[in-house]
Scaffold this active site. Structure first.
Site, short mmCIF file in Angstrom:
data_model
loop_
_atom_site.label_atom_id
_atom_site.label_comp_id
_atom_site.label_asym_id
_atom_site.label_seq_id
_atom_site.Cartn_x
_atom_site.Cartn_y
_atom_site.Cartn_z
N GLU A 148 0.83 -1.21 0.00
CA GLU A 148 0.00 0.00 0.00
C GLU A 148 0.86 1.26 0.00
OE1 GLU A 148 -4.15 -1.24 1.97
OE2 GLU A 148 -2.57 -0.96 3.43
N CYS A 163 3.57 8.51 1.00
CA CYS A 163 4.12 7.58 1.97
C CYS A 163 4.35 6.25 1.25
CB CYS A 163 3.11 7.44 3.12
SG CYS A 163 3.64 6.29 4.38
N CYS A 170 6.63 -6.96 7.19
CA CYS A 170 7.77 -6.46 7.96
C CYS A 170 8.28 -7.59 8.85
CB CYS A 170 7.32 -5.27 8.82
SG CYS A 170 8.67 -4.40 9.64
N CYS A 174 6.37 -4.65 15.86
CA CYS A 174 6.03 -3.64 16.86
C CYS A 174 4.57 -3.87 17.27
CB CYS A 174 6.25 -2.24 16.30
SG CYS A 174 7.94 -2.01 15.73
N CYS A 177 1.53 -1.93 15.68
CA CYS A 177 1.54 -1.68 14.24
C CYS A 177 0.87 -2.81 13.47
CB CYS A 177 2.98 -1.50 13.77
SG CYS A 177 3.13 -1.35 11.98
N SER A 281 11.59 5.96 15.05
CA SER A 281 10.40 5.52 15.79
C SER A 281 10.82 5.15 17.20
CB SER A 281 9.78 4.32 15.09
OG SER A 281 9.30 4.70 13.83
N CYS A 401 -0.95 6.17 9.85
CA CYS A 401 0.29 5.53 10.31
C CYS A 401 0.00 4.21 11.00
CB CYS A 401 0.98 6.40 11.35
SG CYS A 401 1.54 7.94 10.76
N1 SAH Z 1 9.25 0.65 9.78
C1 SAH Z 1 9.51 2.04 9.87
C2 SAH Z 1 8.66 2.89 8.94
C3 SAH Z 1 7.17 2.58 8.87
S1 SAH Z 1 6.09 2.92 10.21
C4 SAH Z 1 9.37 2.52 11.28
O1 SAH Z 1 8.84 1.79 12.10
O2 SAH Z 1 9.82 3.63 11.55
C5 SAH Z 1 5.76 4.67 10.24
C6 SAH Z 1 5.42 5.19 11.64
O3 SAH Z 1 4.09 4.84 12.11
C7 SAH Z 1 6.37 4.63 12.69
O4 SAH Z 1 6.78 5.63 13.56
C8 SAH Z 1 5.49 3.65 13.39
O5 SAH Z 1 5.99 3.31 14.62
C9 SAH Z 1 4.18 4.38 13.44
N2 SAH Z 1 3.04 3.51 13.77
C10 SAH Z 1 2.96 2.17 13.63
N3 SAH Z 1 1.76 1.72 14.04
C11 SAH Z 1 1.06 2.82 14.44
C12 SAH Z 1 -0.28 3.00 14.92
N4 SAH Z 1 -1.11 1.99 15.05
N5 SAH Z 1 -0.65 4.26 15.24
C13 SAH Z 1 0.17 5.30 15.04
N6 SAH Z 1 1.42 5.19 14.57
C14 SAH Z 1 1.87 3.96 14.27
FE1 SF4 Z 2 7.69 -2.74 10.96
FE2 SF4 Z 2 7.73 -0.07 11.38
FE3 SF4 Z 2 5.47 -1.49 11.79
FE4 SF4 Z 2 7.55 -1.77 13.45
S1 SF4 Z 2 6.33 0.11 13.11
S2 SF4 Z 2 6.30 -3.44 12.59
S3 SF4 Z 2 9.27 -1.59 12.04
S4 SF4 Z 2 6.51 -1.20 9.83
#
Ligand code: SAH
Ligand code: SF4
Length: 415
Positions: A148, A163, A170, A174, A177, A281, A401
């Site tokens: 996406e 974006c 991945c 996390c 996420c 992050s 995000c």
């Molecule tokens: N993998 C990389 C880039 C993609 S995520 C990273 O983790 O930095 C982009 C951003 O969205 C990151 O800061 C991530 O931690 C944040 N994110 C992930 N899940 C989220 C959620 N459910 N609500 C808000 N931000 C989130």
């Molecule tokens: Fe992967 Fe970034 Fe999501 Fe963590 S926040 S699971 S590194 S995409």
């Protein structure tokens, strides 16, 4: 899908209780940044590379090749090097996908090129528009894997951020996420990363590439979609080099932000070679909690991550490092957390992006209250750091995000 994460409530869930570290802490952060560690990451990453860009009918996609590779393809069909420059212009400046439209190239050569090559785009499977005009694209690549991409228009001006995803799924998981619930299927190739951007440009008819100070609708790139860009460094770097090339798309490195969950050994390299803006992050300021929320922390704990940020080349007051901090109700949003955050980033050219948690189906957290977010922001602000609260965009279409996820699975690899 995470099943063990508890619903948030008044008490901190037991899963976040402090525990012993699984890896010994290293004293000198720079010691750990051996070339060996980087080589290991790169070698492992290569195992997840996409299939070759040769189509079943023998045609080769020219998108995603470096200038040198493009010249080599042309040399292989006995064409002079200057043709590579011409093609680069048509592909990346004009956005042309049909050789017949390349008016500076004579008809016989157009035909010859079309017999050997294509100028590809990912297939747009779906495009959804949110109430706030955020647009989410589901792209399908040649092997049917999907990722996406989101376009987030500025609410007030004719510009916006694209974006991009760097991987299908991945490897990291996390806890907050959605992408993290999808195991890594594979890396996206340079063609697929640049291809996402070009396909969104097609959708908004933004060709030819605006030059110089001419405003752009697609004005910035954020590598914040699916995947961890620094676990796919080679393809991401190649794609960004193409995007930044002044004779093509020509997007300045200042308009590109790479977000990482903290792949410390690759951060210096990204800074030195690409010089793009860095977003980190962070999400937690104590290792015990960050180990749980961002499991990569067990490998590269907060002290090492902060040291890498302090070393990041090109960081300055004009180009601050962004710390992303997802606001999880009663998990990481206390005043003590805010004060510790300020202590960690003291003296750094930094800003903090507070991201209200975006829920997704089955997610186990709640968004911090407005009051908690404001209290947190005030403490960070009072310490002299900008701490904007990121307005959720595209939540209604799961484009915000951390909400991206596709149904791609590993067994679907192959045509
Ligand atoms: N993998 C990389 C880039 C993609 S995520 C990273 O983790 O930095 C982009 C951003 O969205 C990151 O800061 C991530 O931690 C944040 N994110 C992930 N899940 C989220 C959620 N459910 N609500 C808000 N931000 C989130
Ligand atoms: Fe992967 Fe970034 Fe999501 Fe963590 S926040 S699971 S590194 S995409």
């Amino acid at each position: 899908m995470t099943t063990t994460a508890p619903a948030s409530g008044t008490a901190r869930p037991a899963v976040f209780a402090p525990h012993g570290r699984r890896t010994p802490r290293r004293d000198d952060a720079s010691d750990s940044l051996t070339a060996g560690e980087r080589a290991r990451i790169l070698a492992k990453s290569a195992l997840f590379n996409p299939p070759d860009a040769m189509l079943p009918d023998g045609l080769r996609d020219l998108v995603g090749l470096s200038r040198e590779e493009l010249a080599a393809e042309l040399a292989a069909i006995d064409e002079a090097p200057f043709r590579a420059k011409q093609l680069w212009h048509w592909i990346y400046h004009q956005g042309v996908t049909d050789f017949a439209r390349m008016s500076s190239i004579a008809r016989p050569l157009q035909v010859k090129l079309a017999e050997q090559f294509v100028i590809g785009r990912p297939e747009t499977v779906e495009a959804q528009t949110s109430d706030d005009n955020t647009r989410k694209f589901l792209f399908r690549f040649r092997d049917k894997q999907e990722a996406e991409t989101v376009y987030i228009p500025d609410p007030d001006e004719d510009r916006g951020a694209v974006c991009l995803s760097s991987q299908v799924g991945c490897t990291l998981s996390c806890r907050f996420c959605h992408t993290g619930t999808q195991t890594l299927v594979r890396n996206l190739g340079a063609a697929e990363i640049v291809g996402q951007f070009m396909a969104v440009r097609d959708a908004y008819s933004e060709w030819p590439s605006p030059k110089g100070e001419t405003p752009r609708l697609l004005s910035t790139i954020v590598l914040m979609g699916m995947g961890e860009p620094l676990y796919n460094y080679a393809n991401v770097a190649k794609a960004m080099t193409i995007v930044m090339d002044n004779e093509g798309i020509g997007l300045s490195r200042r308009r590109i932000t790479l977000s990482t969950s903290g792949v410390v050994p690759m951060m210096d390299r990204a800074g030195a070679e690409l010089g793009v803006n860095l977003a980190v992050s962070l999400h937690a300021v104590r290792d015990e909690l960050r180990d749980e929320l961002v499991p990569l922390n067990r490998k590269y704990p907060i002290a090492e991550l902060m040291a890498a940020c302090r070393r990041y080349p090109g960081a300055s007051n004009a180009r601050r490092i962004t710390f992303e901090y997802v606001m999880l109700r009663e998990v990481n949003d206390s005043e003590a957390d805010a004060r510790e955050l300020v202590r960690l980033i003291a003296g750094m050219p930094a800003k903090v992006n507070l991201i209200p948690f975006n829920p997704w189906p089955g997610s186990a957290f709640e968004t911090s209250t407005r009051a908690a977010i404001e209290r947190f922001a005030r403490i960070v602000n009072d310490a002299g750091f900008a701490a904007p609260v990121r307005a959720p965009r595209g939540r209604d279409i799961l484009a915000a995000c951390g909400q991206l996820r596709t149904e791609s699975r590993r067994e679907r690899v192959g045509l």
